[in-house]
Scaffold this motif. Structure first.
Motif, PDB file in Angstrom:
ATOM      1  N   TRP A  37      47.769  55.153  36.577  1.00 43.09           N
ATOM      2  CA  TRP A  37      48.692  55.150  35.430  1.00 43.09           C
ATOM      3  C   TRP A  37      50.110  54.811  35.901  1.00 43.09           C
ATOM      4  CZ3 TRP A  37      52.008  59.529  33.624  1.00 43.09           C
ATOM      5  CH2 TRP A  37      52.558  59.276  32.361  1.00 43.09           C
ATOM      6  N   LEU A  38      50.539  55.419  36.996  1.00 37.97           N
ATOM      7  CA  LEU A  38      51.861  55.100  37.543  1.00 37.97           C
ATOM      8  C   LEU A  38      51.918  53.651  38.018  1.00 37.97           C
ATOM      9  CD1 LEU A  38      52.794  58.293  39.589  1.00 37.97           C
ATOM     10  CD2 LEU A  38      54.026  57.372  37.626  1.00 37.97           C
ATOM     11  N   ALA A  39      50.871  53.210  38.692  1.00 44.33           N
ATOM     12  CA  ALA A  39      50.867  51.849  39.214  1.00 44.33           C
ATOM     13  C   ALA A  39      51.003  50.828  38.093  1.00 44.33           C
ATOM     14  CB  ALA A  39      49.578  51.598  40.000  1.00 44.33           C
ATOM     15  N   ARG A  40      50.342  51.051  36.974  1.00 43.35           N
ATOM     16  CA  ARG A  40      50.432  50.104  35.859  1.00 43.35           C
ATOM     17  C   ARG A  40      51.841  50.091  35.262  1.00 43.35           C
ATOM     18  NH1 ARG A  40      45.665  47.771  34.775  1.00 43.35           N
ATOM     19  NH2 ARG A  40      43.718  48.948  34.968  1.00 43.35           N
ATOM     20  N   GLN A  41      52.558  51.187  35.387  1.00 43.74           N
ATOM     21  CA  GLN A  41      53.930  51.218  34.886  1.00 43.74           C
ATOM     22  C   GLN A  41      54.928  50.632  35.883  1.00 43.74           C
ATOM     23  OE1 GLN A  41      54.893  54.949  32.413  1.00 43.74           O
ATOM     24  NE2 GLN A  41      53.204  55.606  33.717  1.00 43.74           N
ATOM     25  N   LEU A  42      54.585  50.651  37.159  1.00 41.39           N
ATOM     26  CA  LEU A  42      55.516  50.228  38.197  1.00 41.39           C
ATOM     27  C   LEU A  42      55.325  48.781  38.626  1.00 41.39           C
ATOM     28  CD1 LEU A  42      55.318  53.425  40.444  1.00 41.39           C
ATOM     29  CD2 LEU A  42      57.178  52.799  38.887  1.00 41.39           C
ATOM     30  N   CYS A  43      54.171  48.183  38.263  1.00 37.93           N
ATOM     31  CA  CYS A  43      53.850  46.825  38.698  1.00 37.93           C
ATOM     32  C   CYS A  43      53.662  45.912  37.494  1.00 37.93           C
ATOM     33  CB  CYS A  43      52.582  46.819  39.554  1.00 37.93           C
ATOM     34  SG  CYS A  43      52.720  47.816  41.061  1.00 37.93           S
ATOM     35  N   ASP A  44      53.884  44.624  37.721  1.00 34.33           N
ATOM     36  CA  ASP A  44      53.676  43.660  36.640  1.00 34.33           C
ATOM     37  C   ASP A  44      52.202  43.417  36.382  1.00 34.33           C
ATOM     38  OD1 ASP A  44      56.448  42.933  35.991  1.00 34.33           O
ATOM     39  OD2 ASP A  44      56.500  42.160  38.040  1.00 34.33           O
ATOM     40  N   HIS A  45      51.395  43.435  37.439  1.00 32.27           N
ATOM     41  CA  HIS A  45      49.959  43.215  37.294  1.00 32.27           C
ATOM     42  C   HIS A  45      49.213  44.193  38.189  1.00 32.27           C
ATOM     43  CE1 HIS A  45      51.142  39.568  35.283  1.00 32.27           C
ATOM     44  NE2 HIS A  45      51.654  39.066  36.386  1.00 32.27           N
ATOM     45  N   VAL A  46      48.190  44.814  37.620  1.00 32.20           N
ATOM     46  CA  VAL A  46      47.283  45.669  38.384  1.00 32.20           C
ATOM     47  C   VAL A  46      45.870  45.200  38.081  1.00 32.20           C
ATOM     48  CG1 VAL A  46      46.424  48.003  38.783  1.00 32.20           C
ATOM     49  CG2 VAL A  46      48.859  47.647  38.302  1.00 32.20           C
ATOM     50  N   ASP A  47      45.183  44.718  39.098  1.00 32.14           N
ATOM     51  CA  ASP A  47      43.828  44.180  38.919  1.00 32.14           C
ATOM     52  C   ASP A  47      42.853  45.002  39.744  1.00 32.14           C
ATOM     53  OD1 ASP A  47      44.524  41.754  37.335  1.00 32.14           O
ATOM     54  OD2 ASP A  47      45.646  41.258  39.148  1.00 32.14           O
ATOM     55  N   VAL A  48      41.780  45.444  39.102  1.00 29.76           N
ATOM     56  CA  VAL A  48      40.756  46.242  39.768  1.00 29.76           C
ATOM     57  C   VAL A  48      39.474  45.416  39.843  1.00 29.76           C
ATOM     58  CG1 VAL A  48      39.437  48.388  39.759  1.00 29.76           C
ATOM     59  CG2 VAL A  48      41.790  48.366  38.875  1.00 29.76           C
ATOM     60  N   SER A  49      38.941  45.263  41.036  1.00 28.01           N
ATOM     61  CA  SER A  49      37.706  44.510  41.241  1.00 28.01           C
ATOM     62  C   SER A  49      36.689  45.396  41.944  1.00 28.01           C
ATOM     63  CB  SER A  49      37.956  43.262  42.102  1.00 28.01           C
ATOM     64  OG  SER A  49      38.911  42.411  41.503  1.00 28.01           O
ATOM     65  N   ARG A  50      35.459  45.328  41.466  1.00 24.64           N
ATOM     66  CA  ARG A  50      34.367  46.080  42.105  1.00 24.64           C
ATOM     67  C   ARG A  50      33.496  45.107  42.891  1.00 24.64           C
ATOM     68  NH1 ARG A  50      30.980  49.337  38.125  1.00 24.64           N
ATOM     69  NH2 ARG A  50      30.552  50.621  39.955  1.00 24.64           N
ATOM     70  N   TYR A  51      33.094  45.557  44.076  1.00 21.76           N
ATOM     71  CA  TYR A  51      32.211  44.770  44.930  1.00 21.76           C
ATOM     72  C   TYR A  51      31.011  45.626  45.317  1.00 21.76           C
ATOM     73  CZ  TYR A  51      36.416  41.909  45.396  1.00 21.76           C
ATOM     74  OH  TYR A  51      37.518  41.145  45.128  1.00 21.76           O
ATOM     75  N   ASP A  52      30.015  44.994  45.919  1.00 23.39           N
ATOM     76  CA  ASP A  52      28.834  45.749  46.348  1.00 23.39           C
ATOM     77  C   ASP A  52      29.199  46.820  47.364  1.00 23.39           C
ATOM     78  OD1 ASP A  52      27.242  44.243  44.705  1.00 23.39           O
ATOM     79  OD2 ASP A  52      26.603  42.845  46.286  1.00 23.39           O
ATOM     80  N   ASP A  53      30.237  46.538  48.157  1.00 28.00           N
ATOM     81  CA  ASP A  53      30.594  47.476  49.222  1.00 28.00           C
ATOM     82  C   ASP A  53      31.903  48.199  48.966  1.00 28.00           C
ATOM     83  OD1 ASP A  53      32.240  45.297  49.480  1.00 28.00           O
ATOM     84  OD2 ASP A  53      32.154  45.233  51.678  1.00 28.00           O
ATOM     85  N   GLY A  54      32.374  48.216  47.721  1.00 28.51           N
ATOM     86  CA  GLY A  54      33.591  48.978  47.453  1.00 28.51           C
ATOM     87  C   GLY A  54      34.413  48.457  46.298  1.00 28.51           C
ATOM     88  N   VAL A  55      35.686  48.884  46.281  1.00 30.14           N
ATOM     89  CA  VAL A  55      36.606  48.593  45.189  1.00 30.14           C
ATOM     90  C   VAL A  55      37.921  48.088  45.758  1.00 30.14           C
ATOM     91  CG1 VAL A  55      37.892  49.579  43.259  1.00 30.14           C
ATOM     92  CG2 VAL A  55      35.574  50.362  43.720  1.00 30.14           C
ATOM     93  N   GLN A  56      38.505  47.102  45.089  1.00 28.22           N
ATOM     94  CA  GLN A  56      39.827  46.612  45.460  1.00 28.22           C
ATOM     95  C   GLN A  56      40.778  46.785  44.294  1.00 28.22           C
ATOM     96  OE1 GLN A  56      40.734  42.654  47.440  1.00 28.22           O
ATOM     97  NE2 GLN A  56      41.597  42.255  45.414  1.00 28.22           N
TER      98      GLN A  56
END
Length: 315
Positions: A288-307
């Motif tokens: 929630w803080l990150a979305r307020q502090l950054c212009d873009h927040v992108d979440v990607s899921r992979y087979d071996d984790g999350v970015q």
């Protein structure tokens, strides 16, 4: 029924002339005033002037500066409308009607954030006594934005009246369908790369050292560092090691990728409000803080984790 107004109503008006805009939006505001609702305009100056003239300058129609609402990051826009409803409720008003006009920005990257927003608010404002009429100028807006308007609003409105929108897509489904844009900087060597984050204090100093001297406002840099710190801590707390951080700086932006090897989460609404609502003591504030502090927040899921990828514009 307990007499309370229904929760959030989300209508879209796609118009191609000032006359069509006024013919629909002005009665929407005036009918609301007649029913005891509050009436608010949060649009471009051009649209606000046209509506102000159409209601004969009625002082009960409150005009907000669009920049204050929509050029803030998307969670802040949601908070603004919730606060507006709370303020009017304290004054005895049971519902707020808003004519809104998002500034989608000049690039496809900017459009995406506000396309997300238009879908998210169906859930984020679901229980709030707000009735939004979002207006889209078909002469000026790009086709992808107009298409998204028909995917994110439950009803469409025009001179002939209001009708259910059969093209509306469930918000969770729509959000999951949106692409995570490629970031060209990720194809270049990072300025800082830490493959197994364990020393968080040392990492904080290393990130700060890399950002020192950049031609960007100090408060912007400090906000970005806080977002990086929050997301790195989240990855360590909720994911599985190793946690990797990569940092890039470009001519007009800073990008940071934080990746862990946990199973991640599948909540497309994550970060558009505190995870535990009003009880901030329970945590859940990182994204929630990150979305307020950054212009873009992108979440990607992979087979071996999350970015989680954080981006802030510097120019």
């Amino acid at each position: 029924m307990d007499g309370r107004p229904p929760g959030y109503v989300h209508d879209a008006l796609l118009y191609d002339s000032a006359d069509e805009l006024v013919a629909v939006a002005a009665p929407f505001l005036l009918d609301g005033l007649a029913a005891g609702d509050a009436a608010v305009v949060a649009t471009s100056a051009r649209t606000a002037d046209a509506l102000r003239d159409a209601v004969n300058g009625d002082p009960r129609v409150h005009v907000l500066e669009r920049h204050d609402v929509y050029r803030a990051r998307t969670p802040t826009a949601i908070t603004t409308f919730r606060s507006l409803a709370e303020q009017r409720a304290a004054e005895g008003v049971h519902r707020v009607r808003v004519v809104g006009e998002v500034d989608f920005g000049p690039t496809e990257r900017d459009w995406l954030e506000w396309q997300r927003y238009e879908s998210v608010i169906n859930a984020a404002l679901a229980d709030w006594p707000l009735w939004g009429l979002c207006v889209f100028d078909t002469r000026r807006l790009p086709e992808p934005v107009l298409e998204s308007a028909l995917r994110t609003h439950t009803s469409v409105v025009g001179p002939a009246g209001r009708a259910r929108n059969d093209r509306f897509v469930d918000p969770a489904e729509y959000l999951r369908s949106l692409p995570v844009p490629a970031e060209p900087l990720e194809d270049t060597p990072p300025r800082l790369s830490v493959h197994d984050v364990t020393d968080f204090i040392g990492l904080r100093h290393a990130v700060a050292a890399e950002l020192t001297g950049l031609a960007a406002p100090r408060d912007l840099i400090e906000d970005f560092q806080l977002a990086v710190d929050e997301m790195t801590s989240n990855a360590a707390r909720h994911g599985r090691p190793p946690v990797r951080l990569d940092l890039w700086t470009g001519a007009d932006r800073i990008v940071c990728s934080i990746r862990d090897h946990g199973s991640g989460f599948d909540d497309p609404f994550a970060g558009y409000g505190p995870a535990h609502g009003e009880d901030l003591s329970r945590g859940g504030m990182g994204l929630w803080l990150a979305r307020q502090l950054c212009d873009h927040v992108d979440v990607s899921r992979y087979d071996d984790g999350v970015q989680v990828r954080l981006t802030v514009r510097t120019g």
